[in-house]
Design a protein around this motif. Structure first.
Motif, mmCIF file in Angstrom:
data_model
loop_
_atom_site.group_PDB
_atom_site.id
_atom_site.type_symbol
_atom_site.label_atom_id
_atom_site.label_comp_id
_atom_site.label_asym_id
_atom_site.label_seq_id
_atom_site.Cartn_x
_atom_site.Cartn_y
_atom_site.Cartn_z
ATOM 1 N N ILE A 39 0.814 -1.148 -0.102
ATOM 2 C CA ILE A 39 0.037 -0.007 0.078
ATOM 3 C C ILE A 39 0.785 1.343 0.001
ATOM 4 O O ILE A 39 0.752 2.210 -0.882
ATOM 5 N N ASP A 42 2.301 1.775 -3.481
ATOM 6 C CA ASP A 42 1.265 1.971 -4.642
ATOM 7 C C ASP A 42 0.596 3.050 -4.469
ATOM 8 O O ASP A 42 0.105 3.980 -5.515
ATOM 9 N N LEU A 43 0.349 3.723 -3.148
ATOM 10 C CA LEU A 43 -0.524 4.864 -3.109
ATOM 11 C C LEU A 43 0.338 5.926 -2.189
ATOM 12 O O LEU A 43 -0.263 6.960 -1.966
ATOM 13 N N ALA A 45 2.044 6.330 0.382
ATOM 14 C CA ALA A 45 1.640 6.652 1.818
ATOM 15 C C ALA A 45 2.829 6.894 2.656
ATOM 16 O O ALA A 45 3.751 6.330 2.688
ATOM 17 N N PRO A 99 -8.557 4.800 -4.478
ATOM 18 C CA PRO A 99 -7.517 5.058 -5.338
ATOM 19 C C PRO A 99 -6.427 5.824 -4.675
ATOM 20 O O PRO A 99 -5.522 6.199 -5.204
ATOM 21 N N SER A 100 -6.690 6.202 -3.423
ATOM 22 C CA SER A 100 -5.660 6.841 -2.486
ATOM 23 C C SER A 100 -5.801 6.478 -1.128
ATOM 24 O O SER A 100 -6.852 5.862 -0.677
ATOM 25 N N VAL A 101 -4.786 6.979 -0.394
ATOM 26 C CA VAL A 101 -4.932 6.528 1.046
ATOM 27 C C VAL A 101 -5.993 7.039 1.926
ATOM 28 O O VAL A 101 -6.620 6.449 2.452
#
Length: 479
Positions: A39, A42-43, A45, A99-101
């Protein structure tokens, strides 16, 4: 097949539905941990974003579990159970599409709203479905074993799903399970309510959420603002005022959200405190260990999950045995073993580094497996046993609040201690872990102390006196 056999089979199917439903809620606490590195990549974060991915879920669970339990006692446990399953399934689907944190944290909140209606309500359904004490103790042991196993095996399943399908799959896997549970509940789970419904306590509910939210937000964001900043100090001040408000307001209500009379039982109060300490320690362990295995040792998500398999294996073996032991000899020995194992696990983890031989790492994890296998059944049984059936939902909810609050704070503290080091590389992170492991050791010692305090004759007498306060409500105690 006799009528007695049919009734017993139906009770076992109800137990299975409750166990599976509670398992997916609990597993989503731990299954996400092994997906955090994916995560993060990919995002894009931050460390605080990863903490909120875990804590948004556990914070909502902790804040609204009591409301869900008392609501189920009032309007029907099966009805609330089914609503919770549907909400949890929708939240899981949205998590996989995030699509986002920010969207992921929001979807985790929806997921948790459903989760609040599952674990404590399932526990109350189990407690009322098995009225005979010995059979109920075994059922509670199986329930505790299932939830403990779900928490321990979450990283294994999570690693498999992340490596095979990506991090989205750790959420989507819940959807078919929830759909099957909704159908099973409609067919098999009997409807039940408390004989005297409890009234809604909006002030108490608001104060509980305020206290938990302020404390967790302050701990997670302390790295960004600084411990002495007006924002952090103000949050702690508001939390302190919230606690004072609860202490002053709740005893004056006829049906308080946090029933103070339950806490006149030393075993009950100790069970809640033990649940908090235990899951705080395990929350720290999972958050730090999954990052250690992947970020420091360079393992894949699946390999990291498999390394945690000893924890799950011991949970499977020990939890049913512990449940039977609690039913025959009481909770003292299992809790002393659990606390000692957690403390030893914390001390042994101080020696883990980037080059520590893998067998030594796995041997250390065995201690946490012993801890998880022996801590959950005595907590659950002590919290519910001796309480009137009208209070089963509230008592089970408070035990779950202790667990979720502990997990939330454990992740927040672990992230606060190790977060700055994570951006500097594996060696720095490994060094920063030491602060976490010293805290885990102290939590284990605290569990042992509570076990000794809560199982003496004087403490047991307080449980009998507390239960007597509710006898006029329905004349029945869950013994």
């Amino acid at each position: 097949m006799t009528q007695l056999d049919t009734a017993r089979r139906r009770r076992l199917l109800v137990l299975a539905i409750c166990c599976v439903s509670a398992a997916v809620v609990v597993m989503d606490i731990s299954i996400v941990n092994v997906a955090l590195p994916a995560i993060r990549r990919d995002l894009h974060a931050s460390v605080s974003g990863l903490q909120w991915t875990v804590d948004a879920y556990t914070l909502v669970l902790a804040g609204f579990l009591v409301l869900a339990g008392s609501t189920a006692d009032r309007i029907g446990r099966r009805r609330v159970f089914q609503i919770g399953l549907a909400t949890f399934g929708i939240g899981s689907l949205l998590c996989g599409l995030a699509p986002s944190v920010g969207w992921l944290v929001a979807a985790r909140t929806v997921q948790a709203v459903g989760g609040t209606m599952l674990n404590p309500v399932a526990m109350a359904i189990v407690a009322t479905t098995f009225p005979e004490p010995a059979e109920r103790a075994r059922a509670i042991g199986a329930f505790g074993a299932t939830t403990g196993l779900a928490l321990a095996l979450g990283p294994v399943l999570g690693g498999l799903l992340v490596d095979a399908f990506g991090w989205h799959a750790v959420f989507w896997v819940n959807v078919p399970v929830v759909a099957a549970a909704i159908g099973g509940a409609a067919l098999l789970v009997p409807e039940s309510r408390a004989p005297r419904p409890r009234r809604f306590d909006p002030v108490g509910q608001a104060l509980v959420v305020l206290v938990l939210g302020c404390v967790v937000y302050a701990v997670i964001e302390s790295g960004r603002f600084g411990w002495t900043s007006p924002v952090i100090l103000g949050l702690f001040a508001v939390a302190a005022l919230g606690v004072l408000g609860l202490v002053g307001y709740e005893p004056r209500r006829a049906d308080p959200l946090l029933e103070p009379r339950l806490f006149r039982s030393v075993p009950f109060g100790s069970a809640i405190a033990t649940a908090f300490l235990a899951l705080c320690g395990f929350g720290m362990f999972l958050f730090v260990t999954t990052l250690y295995l992947q970020e420091v040792r360079g393992m894949s998500a699946l390999t990291a999950g498999l390394c945690l398999l000893p924890v799950g294996a011991l949970t499977v073996v020990l939890s049913p045995l512990t449940g039977r032991l609690v039913g025959t000899r009481g909770p003292r020995l299992p809790l002393v073993v659990a606390g000692s194992a957690l403390a030893l696990g914390g001390l042994a983890s101080l020696g883990l580094g980037p080059a520590t031989p893998l067998p030594a790492v796995l041997a250390t994890f065995l201690l946490f497996g012993v801890f998880m296998g022996t801590v959950n059944p005595p907590i659950t049984n002590t919290a519910v046993s001796g309480m009137p059936r009208s209070m089963a939902g509230v008592a089970a909810s408070l035990a779950s609040v202790g667990r979720q609050s502990g997990t939330t704070l454990g992740v927040a503290l672990a992230g606060m201690i190790t977060g700055p080091a994570l951006t500097r590389g594996g060696t720095a992170f490994a060094a920063a872990e030491h602060g976490v492991w010293w805290l885990v050791t102290g939590l284990g010692v605290g569990i042992v102390a509570l076990a000794l305090l809560a199982t003496g004759r004087g403490a047991i007498a307080t449980a009998d006196r507390a239960a007597a306060l509710f006898e006029n409500l329905d004349g029945l105690s869950v013994r």
